[in-house]
Design an enzyme around this catalytic site. Structure first.
Site, PDB file in Angstrom:
ATOM      1  N   LYS A  82      23.693  20.777 -42.681  1.00 47.54           N
ATOM      2  CA  LYS A  82      23.646  22.181 -42.248  1.00 47.54           C
ATOM      3  C   LYS A  82      23.864  23.052 -43.466  1.00 47.54           C
ATOM      4  O   LYS A  82      24.499  22.630 -44.429  1.00 47.54           O
ATOM      5  CB  LYS A  82      24.756  22.464 -41.230  1.00 47.54           C
ATOM      6  N   ASP A 138      18.343  28.419 -37.740  1.00 47.84           N
ATOM      7  CA  ASP A 138      19.508  28.519 -36.854  1.00 47.84           C
ATOM      8  C   ASP A 138      19.730  30.026 -36.675  1.00 47.84           C
ATOM      9  O   ASP A 138      18.770  30.790 -36.855  1.00 47.84           O
ATOM     10  CB  ASP A 138      20.734  27.809 -37.483  1.00 47.84           C
TER      11      ASP A 138
HETATM   12  P1  NDP Z   1      19.169  33.679 -33.048  1.00 45.78           P
HETATM   13  O1  NDP Z   1      19.591  34.251 -34.338  1.00 45.78           O
HETATM   14  O2  NDP Z   1      17.743  33.638 -32.677  1.00 45.78           O
HETATM   15  O3  NDP Z   1      19.955  34.388 -31.849  1.00 45.78           O
HETATM   16  C1  NDP Z   1      21.334  34.414 -31.814  1.00 45.78           C
HETATM   17  C2  NDP Z   1      21.785  35.200 -30.603  1.00 45.78           C
HETATM   18  O4  NDP Z   1      23.187  35.014 -30.418  1.00 45.78           O
HETATM   19  C3  NDP Z   1      21.566  36.682 -30.738  1.00 45.78           C
HETATM   20  O5  NDP Z   1      21.362  37.228 -29.468  1.00 45.78           O
HETATM   21  C4  NDP Z   1      22.887  37.138 -31.348  1.00 45.78           C
HETATM   22  O6  NDP Z   1      23.195  38.492 -31.117  1.00 45.78           O
HETATM   23  C5  NDP Z   1      23.864  36.243 -30.617  1.00 45.78           C
HETATM   24  N1  NDP Z   1      25.037  36.043 -31.450  1.00 45.78           N
HETATM   25  C6  NDP Z   1      25.083  35.457 -32.671  1.00 45.78           C
HETATM   26  N2  NDP Z   1      26.331  35.463 -33.158  1.00 45.78           N
HETATM   27  C7  NDP Z   1      27.080  36.060 -32.215  1.00 45.78           C
HETATM   28  C8  NDP Z   1      28.447  36.360 -32.127  1.00 45.78           C
HETATM   29  N3  NDP Z   1      29.298  36.050 -33.111  1.00 45.78           N
HETATM   30  N4  NDP Z   1      28.882  36.961 -30.988  1.00 45.78           N
HETATM   31  C9  NDP Z   1      28.019  37.285 -29.986  1.00 45.78           C
HETATM   32  N5  NDP Z   1      26.709  37.030 -30.025  1.00 45.78           N
HETATM   33  C10 NDP Z   1      26.250  36.424 -31.116  1.00 45.78           C
HETATM   34  O7  NDP Z   1      19.785  32.182 -33.044  1.00 45.78           O
HETATM   35  P2  NDP Z   1      19.383  30.941 -32.147  1.00 45.78           P
HETATM   36  O8  NDP Z   1      18.940  31.372 -30.800  1.00 45.78           O
HETATM   37  O9  NDP Z   1      18.516  30.075 -32.960  1.00 45.78           O
HETATM   38  O10 NDP Z   1      20.801  30.183 -32.048  1.00 45.78           O
HETATM   39  C11 NDP Z   1      21.697  30.396 -30.953  1.00 45.78           C
HETATM   40  C12 NDP Z   1      22.646  29.215 -30.843  1.00 45.78           C
HETATM   41  O11 NDP Z   1      21.886  28.007 -30.626  1.00 45.78           O
HETATM   42  C13 NDP Z   1      23.491  28.914 -32.091  1.00 45.78           C
HETATM   43  O12 NDP Z   1      24.743  28.397 -31.667  1.00 45.78           O
HETATM   44  C14 NDP Z   1      22.712  27.821 -32.796  1.00 45.78           C
HETATM   45  O13 NDP Z   1      23.534  27.044 -33.644  1.00 45.78           O
HETATM   46  C15 NDP Z   1      22.227  27.036 -31.606  1.00 45.78           C
HETATM   47  N6  NDP Z   1      21.075  26.164 -31.818  1.00 45.78           N
HETATM   48  C16 NDP Z   1      19.900  26.635 -32.326  1.00 45.78           C
HETATM   49  C17 NDP Z   1      18.817  25.805 -32.479  1.00 45.78           C
HETATM   50  C18 NDP Z   1      17.504  26.303 -32.942  1.00 45.78           C
HETATM   51  O14 NDP Z   1      16.564  25.509 -32.961  1.00 45.78           O
HETATM   52  N7  NDP Z   1      17.345  27.572 -33.299  1.00 45.78           N
HETATM   53  C19 NDP Z   1      18.913  24.374 -32.180  1.00 45.78           C
HETATM   54  C20 NDP Z   1      20.173  23.971 -31.567  1.00 45.78           C
HETATM   55  C21 NDP Z   1      21.198  24.845 -31.428  1.00 45.78           C
HETATM   56  P3  NDP Z   1      23.082  39.553 -32.331  1.00 45.78           P
HETATM   57  O15 NDP Z   1      21.615  39.718 -32.560  1.00 45.78           O
HETATM   58  O16 NDP Z   1      23.773  40.765 -31.834  1.00 45.78           O
HETATM   59  O17 NDP Z   1      23.788  38.922 -33.513  1.00 45.78           O
HETATM   60  O1  2IT Z   2      21.632  23.158 -34.446  1.00 43.03           O
HETATM   61  C1  2IT Z   2      20.485  22.660 -34.536  1.00 43.03           C
HETATM   62  O2  2IT Z   2      20.208  21.567 -34.049  1.00 43.03           O
HETATM   63  C2  2IT Z   2      19.445  23.457 -35.210  1.00 43.03           C
HETATM   64  N1  2IT Z   2      19.697  24.586 -35.606  1.00 43.03           N
HETATM   65  C3  2IT Z   2      18.084  22.872 -35.426  1.00 43.03           C
HETATM   66  C4  2IT Z   2      18.077  21.967 -36.621  1.00 43.03           C
HETATM   67  C5  2IT Z   2      16.718  21.466 -37.036  1.00 43.03           C
HETATM   68  O3  2IT Z   2      16.689  20.801 -38.080  1.00 43.03           O
HETATM   69  O4  2IT Z   2      15.723  21.696 -36.358  1.00 43.03           O
END
Ligand code: NDP
Ligand code: 2IT
Length: 449
Positions: A130, A170
């Site tokens: 990461k 992420d």
């Molecule tokens: P994005 O940046 O696309 O979206 C993040 C969302 O979460 C936004 O709505 C953001 O709001 C909100 N957010 C982030 N930080 C905070 C906080 N501290 N408090 C409240 N709201 C918050 O990210 P993703 O959708 O990609 O990721 C979301 C979650 O999923 C994370 O935990 C990530 O690690 C996990 N994840 C992502 C994967 C991926 O493929 N993208 C894979 C597996 C897990 P704002 O815009 O106001 O910051």
């Molecule tokens: O938390 C996660 O699994 C991710 N943000 C995706 C990682 C990846 O390599 O696709």
């Protein structure tokens, strides 16, 4: 858990905490895993003798670097860049990059640690890593994001490669950032390779990668519901976040006949009792991915409630899907969910529930799909993107989606295999042991390295 095991967990954690002071999220992630693993390791002494637990909590390598860049006013800005190369026993380091002002070493180590077990659960050959930066993309122009990202890659490129370490997105890193990162890597190395996943479809990306995490979280919820002869059809869902994962969890849940009534961002949550249908979701995608606006604008547009400064767990639902960030459901909120009849929690985010909240889910014996199982669909399709890059070939949407669906079913089966306790399935234990075994066996086979 017996007192003997509890003592062993406490002794182990005391050492981890002493060695990694103030990394609270890392302690939390390790504690959850060792609670499941220590009894298993005691019964399987080959892991104990090889000191696998002591080794998996120590990253193979940690990179920390300066990221200087010029903002639009011509002023010098300085951020910090990180890459945690946690474990390469079963494949190249693999995991996302997070750009968010809260990013620090402890947060990225927790995420890298989780990633090791998650990637193993997918059955694909990927180690765990990461990275990211404390850079805040909010309010930055496209040019500023590009200059920062290029500076970040100007150091990172030395350490990564398609057979070494393959980053992805992420929080704060989506298609735009992966594009800039890829362009800079290609320029510096003079190589067009699958060094990143989440690439655009025209330049080596995989169909379904943007959808994969959210879809996977819903597929996992559906598998859990099946164990009780039930399905997502007709369920009321609360979802937090409104980014990549939340958007596609909303899409798939709606497609499965559920009604999604909330979305949120760091400002607050919207409650739309009519449900966020395809048309409203298209508005959210434009709002968040193109205009980079706030979720409160949804409430203004559709005339529904907006609750500033709050999270959606006070809303009555059957299924809750936290899809924003770590530690976004506390004990009180978990109790509120239970009191309102919620009986499924499927985590799109990484470690969104505090340990006290997990204890509440367990006490109520709900269907609790923890992040490393329920959100593994994203990295699984990243693994499929790597395969397609190696083949120099692309699979259709239907092919990738079918593979994703099967992987989520297989992860569910692994959780059942290692987590079934009478009638109850302990998905925490199942995912942790299921993810651990393959990595641990590979580490033993490869000697003390
Ligand atoms: P994005 O940046 O696309 O979206 C993040 C969302 O979460 C936004 O709505 C953001 O709001 C909100 N957010 C982030 N930080 C905070 C906080 N501290 N408090 C409240 N709201 C918050 O990210 P993703 O959708 O990609 O990721 C979301 C979650 O999923 C994370 O935990 C990530 O690690 C996990 N994840 C992502 C994967 C991926 O493929 N993208 C894979 C597996 C897990 P704002 O815009 O106001 O910051
Ligand atoms: O938390 C996660 O699994 C991710 N943000 C995706 C990682 C990846 O390599 O696709």
């Amino acid at each position: 858990m017996s007192n003997v095991y509890e003592q062993k967990v406490n002794d182990f954690m005391a050492k981890v905490i002493a060695k990694n002071p103030s990394e609270t999220e890392f302690h939390q992630a390790v504690h959850e895993v060792v609670e499941s693993i220590i009894p298993y390791v005691e019964e399987n002494p080959q892991y104990k003798d090889a000191k696998i637990l002591e080794r998996v909590v120590e990253p193979e390598r940690v990179l920390l670097f300066r990221v200087p860049w010029l903002d639009d006013k011509g002023e010098v800005q300085v951020n910090r860049g990180f890459r945690i190369e946690m474990n390469s026993a079963i494949g190249p380091y693999k995991g996302g990059l997070r750009f968010h002002p809260t990013v620090n070493l402890g947060i990225l180590k927790f995420l890298a640690f989780e990633q090791v077990f998650k990637n193993s659960l997918t059955t694909l050959p990927m180690g765990g890593g990461k990275g990211g930066s404390d850079f805040d993309p909010k309010g930055k122009s496209d040019n500023e994001v590009m200059r920062f990202t290029q500076s970040f890659m100007s150091e990172l490129f030395r350490h990564i490669g398609p057979n070494t370490d393959v980053p992805a997105g992420d929080i704060g890193v989506g298609g735009r950032e992966i594009g800039f990162l890829f362009g800079q890597y290609k320029k510096l190395r003079n190589e067009f390779t699958g060094v990143l996943t989440g690439k655009g479809i025209e330049w080596g990306g995989s169909l379904i990668r943007p959808e994969a995490t959210g879809y996977g979280t819903v597929y996992f919820a559906e598998e859990m519901l099946k164990t009780r002869g039930d399905s997502m059809k007709g369920k009321v869902c609360t979802i937090s976040g409104s980014g990549n994962v939340a958007q596609y969890a909303t899409e798939k849940a709606t497609e499965f006949g559920a009604k999604v009534v909330t979305l949120s961002d760091s400002g607050g949550y919207i409650y739309d009792p009519e449900g966020i249908d395809a048309e409203k979701l298209a508005y959210v995608m434009e709002l968040k991915n193109v205009k980079r606006g706030r979720i409160s604008e949804y409430a203004e547009k559709y005339g529904c409630e907006y609750h500033p400064g709050k999270r959606p767990w006070e809303v009555k639902c059957d299924v809750a899907m936290p899809c924003a960030t770590q530690n976004e459901v506390n004990e009180e909120e978990a109790k509120m969910l239970m009191a309102n009849g919620c009986f499924v929690v499927s985590e799109g985010a990484n470690m969104p529930s505090y340990p006290e909240a997990i204890a509440v889910y367990m006490e109520h014996k709900i269907l609790y799909g923890l992040g490393k199982a329920a959100n593994a669909g994203g990295v699984a399709v990243s693994g499929l993107e790597m395969s397609q890059n190696s083949l120099r070939y692309g699979w259709t949407r239907e092919e990738v989606d079918a593979k994703l669906h099967q992987i989520m079913k297989d992860i569910h089966s692994t959780c059942v295999k290692y987590g079934k306790d009478g009638d109850y399935i302990d998905y925490v234990k199942g995912a942790n042991i299921g993810g651990f075994v393959k990595v641990a066996d590979a580490m033993i086979a490869q000697g003390v390295v």
